[in-house]
Design a protein around this motif. Sequence first.
Motif, mmCIF file in Angstrom:
data_model
loop_
_atom_site.group_PDB
_atom_site.id
_atom_site.type_symbol
_atom_site.label_atom_id
_atom_site.label_comp_id
_atom_site.label_asym_id
_atom_site.label_seq_id
_atom_site.Cartn_x
_atom_site.Cartn_y
_atom_site.Cartn_z
ATOM 1 N N PRO A 53 8.932 4.642 8.978
ATOM 2 C CA PRO A 53 8.903 5.847 9.699
ATOM 3 C C PRO A 53 9.821 6.842 9.375
ATOM 4 C CG PRO A 53 9.407 4.233 11.390
ATOM 5 C CD PRO A 53 9.018 3.421 9.912
ATOM 6 N N SER A 54 11.046 6.397 9.238
ATOM 7 C CA SER A 54 12.313 7.480 9.255
ATOM 8 C C SER A 54 12.471 7.723 7.808
ATOM 9 C CB SER A 54 13.626 6.756 9.519
ATOM 10 O OG SER A 54 13.835 5.389 8.607
ATOM 11 N N ALA A 55 11.603 7.538 6.781
ATOM 12 C CA ALA A 55 11.460 8.018 5.573
ATOM 13 C C ALA A 55 11.287 9.425 5.437
ATOM 14 C CB ALA A 55 10.750 7.327 4.688
ATOM 15 N N ASP A 56 11.357 10.101 4.329
ATOM 16 C CA ASP A 56 10.775 11.593 4.410
ATOM 17 C C ASP A 56 9.345 11.774 4.504
ATOM 18 O OD1 ASP A 56 11.751 14.374 2.853
ATOM 19 O OD2 ASP A 56 9.743 13.804 2.261
ATOM 20 N N PRO A 57 9.132 12.625 5.260
ATOM 21 C CA PRO A 57 7.782 12.952 5.705
ATOM 22 C C PRO A 57 6.509 12.735 4.344
ATOM 23 C CG PRO A 57 8.878 14.587 6.701
ATOM 24 C CD PRO A 57 9.860 13.888 5.509
ATOM 25 N N ASP A 58 6.975 13.095 3.280
ATOM 26 C CA ASP A 58 6.014 12.811 2.274
ATOM 27 C C ASP A 58 6.008 11.600 1.631
ATOM 28 O OD1 ASP A 58 4.966 15.517 2.497
ATOM 29 O OD2 ASP A 58 6.711 16.417 1.219
ATOM 30 N N GLU A 59 7.026 10.671 1.935
ATOM 31 C CA GLU A 59 7.233 9.343 1.370
ATOM 32 C C GLU A 59 6.691 8.253 2.493
ATOM 33 O OE1 GLU A 59 11.128 8.747 0.034
ATOM 34 O OE2 GLU A 59 11.114 10.414 -1.455
ATOM 35 N N ARG A 60 6.579 8.596 3.550
ATOM 36 C CA ARG A 60 5.697 7.674 4.518
ATOM 37 C C ARG A 60 4.513 7.054 3.996
ATOM 38 N NH1 ARG A 60 7.182 11.879 9.339
ATOM 39 N NH2 ARG A 60 9.572 11.369 9.352
ATOM 40 N N ARG A 61 4.234 5.916 4.402
ATOM 41 C CA ARG A 61 3.096 5.235 4.035
ATOM 42 C C ARG A 61 2.284 4.738 5.200
ATOM 43 N NH1 ARG A 61 1.230 4.547 -1.088
ATOM 44 N NH2 ARG A 61 -0.643 2.880 -1.289
ATOM 45 N N PHE A 62 1.077 5.314 5.149
ATOM 46 C CA PHE A 62 0.386 4.944 6.451
ATOM 47 C C PHE A 62 -0.797 3.892 6.031
ATOM 48 C CE2 PHE A 62 2.365 9.019 7.174
ATOM 49 C CZ PHE A 62 2.631 8.891 8.342
ATOM 50 N N ALA A 63 -1.213 3.027 7.068
ATOM 51 C CA ALA A 63 -2.277 2.229 6.749
ATOM 52 C C ALA A 63 -3.368 2.010 7.878
ATOM 53 C CB ALA A 63 -1.866 0.971 6.056
ATOM 54 N N LEU A 64 -4.534 1.655 7.691
ATOM 55 C CA LEU A 64 -5.368 1.273 8.827
ATOM 56 C C LEU A 64 -5.076 -0.106 9.098
ATOM 57 C CD1 LEU A 64 -7.641 2.333 10.716
ATOM 58 C CD2 LEU A 64 -9.358 1.648 8.935
ATOM 59 N N PRO A 65 -4.587 -0.461 10.371
ATOM 60 C CA PRO A 65 -4.689 -2.051 10.533
ATOM 61 C C PRO A 65 -6.158 -2.662 10.367
ATOM 62 C CG PRO A 65 -3.647 -0.829 11.987
ATOM 63 C CD PRO A 65 -4.406 0.174 11.333
ATOM 64 N N ALA A 66 -6.178 -3.992 10.058
ATOM 65 C CA ALA A 66 -7.204 -4.654 9.931
ATOM 66 C C ALA A 66 -8.133 -4.902 11.250
ATOM 67 C CB ALA A 66 -6.885 -6.129 9.120
ATOM 68 N N ALA A 67 -7.466 -5.071 12.214
ATOM 69 C CA ALA A 67 -8.039 -5.024 13.441
ATOM 70 C C ALA A 67 -8.775 -3.825 13.988
ATOM 71 C CB ALA A 67 -6.895 -5.325 14.618
ATOM 72 N N HIS A 68 -8.326 -2.660 13.248
ATOM 73 C CA HIS A 68 -9.017 -1.511 13.592
ATOM 74 C C HIS A 68 -10.243 -1.119 12.747
ATOM 75 C CE1 HIS A 68 -5.285 -0.012 15.657
ATOM 76 N NE2 HIS A 68 -5.569 -1.212 16.337
ATOM 77 N N ILE A 69 -10.499 -1.888 11.718
ATOM 78 C CA ILE A 69 -11.523 -1.671 10.593
ATOM 79 C C ILE A 69 -12.890 -1.616 11.324
ATOM 80 C CG2 ILE A 69 -12.693 -2.205 8.540
ATOM 81 C CD1 ILE A 69 -9.937 -2.621 7.591
#
Length: 374
Positions: free
Chosen positions: A91-107
């Motif tokens: 989360p502290s990375a450059d905004p354009d380098e942050r990687r987001f994912a959908l947790p398996a439990a939320h699918i």
Amino acid sequence: MNTDIENLVPQATVQGGPTEALAERLIEALVPALELLTVEFGRRLGLYAALAENDGATAGELAAISRIDARVAREWLEQQATAGFLRVDRPSADPDERRFALPAAHIPVLLVPESPAYAIGAATMLSGTASAFEAVVEAARSGTGVSYGAFGAGVRHGLQQLNRPGFVGELTEWMARLPDVSARLRSGGRILDLGCGTGWSSVALARLFPEATVIGVDLDDASIAEARALAAAEGLAPRLRFEQADATDGEAMAALTGGGAQLVTIFEALHDMNEPQDALDAARRALAADGAILVGDERVADEFGPDGDFLERLNYGFSVLHCLPATMAEGAGVANGTVLRPATLRAWAAGAGLNRVDELDIEHPFWRFYRLDR
């Protein structure tokens, strides 16, 4: 504030106590309301599916995959992570380098339409209800109501999303409480599904009873068009067919079944019908002598009272903003609203010539179930 009204308020209550508590409650209610709309935003733009199918993404990657603006993608991803719906790496990375994912439990909650956990319909339903808000306010002055169609695809699809898991996953259990009717339907017969919406209740009935003919009826033309497309896609036509018709028209309902239906179902629709007693009378006329009516409608308290629980508040909210105005738009009949109490249903059934009403022992978080017989 109007000075006269101000004079009614003891100043000691403004800070602390019930005054401050209510003010905080209203402000805090903004958060879940806004978050629901951001969930619908993600659903409509296919953002959750894109994240699931690509094992996460940066803002730029999600923008390219989903064909949306990169700055908008970044803001939505950050908001979703802040809300706890998405996971973010570094989360502290450059905004354009942050990687987001959908947790398996939320699918299952967001992307699996027949999962018992599928709840994205809450967001879709809110967006549809809100879309007609200005019309609902104006209709309150005239008493003319707001047509169901005016709420658009949001309400139509929200109801489908919320109810489909129950239809496809729990109908077998519901019908087990009608063993005599189920036994006859396994050998064939006719089912009339009143207020079928986009057709998933009818599809579930046709799947459960492959020897039976199912006829879905709804007043909304857009719902019937989608239901017919669904029947074709499921390969169930012509054994499953849909008719745009008025469920309160006794002659028409009897004609559809030849007066020989083994089962008439009304799922979360009776409270929306402008002449509910006439609808039950029409259902009775469509029945075979040994047939039955299965009603699933809102689980509410037996009597009105202040400071209601979650379900009372939920149903009254939908009633003011959707069900009551939609029913009033159908004519000068009975405008019941969402809150259908058991005593009211029993009175309608008696007026329709139905001699027996049994509340069925079926667990459901939102509905009560009733069997009605001649």
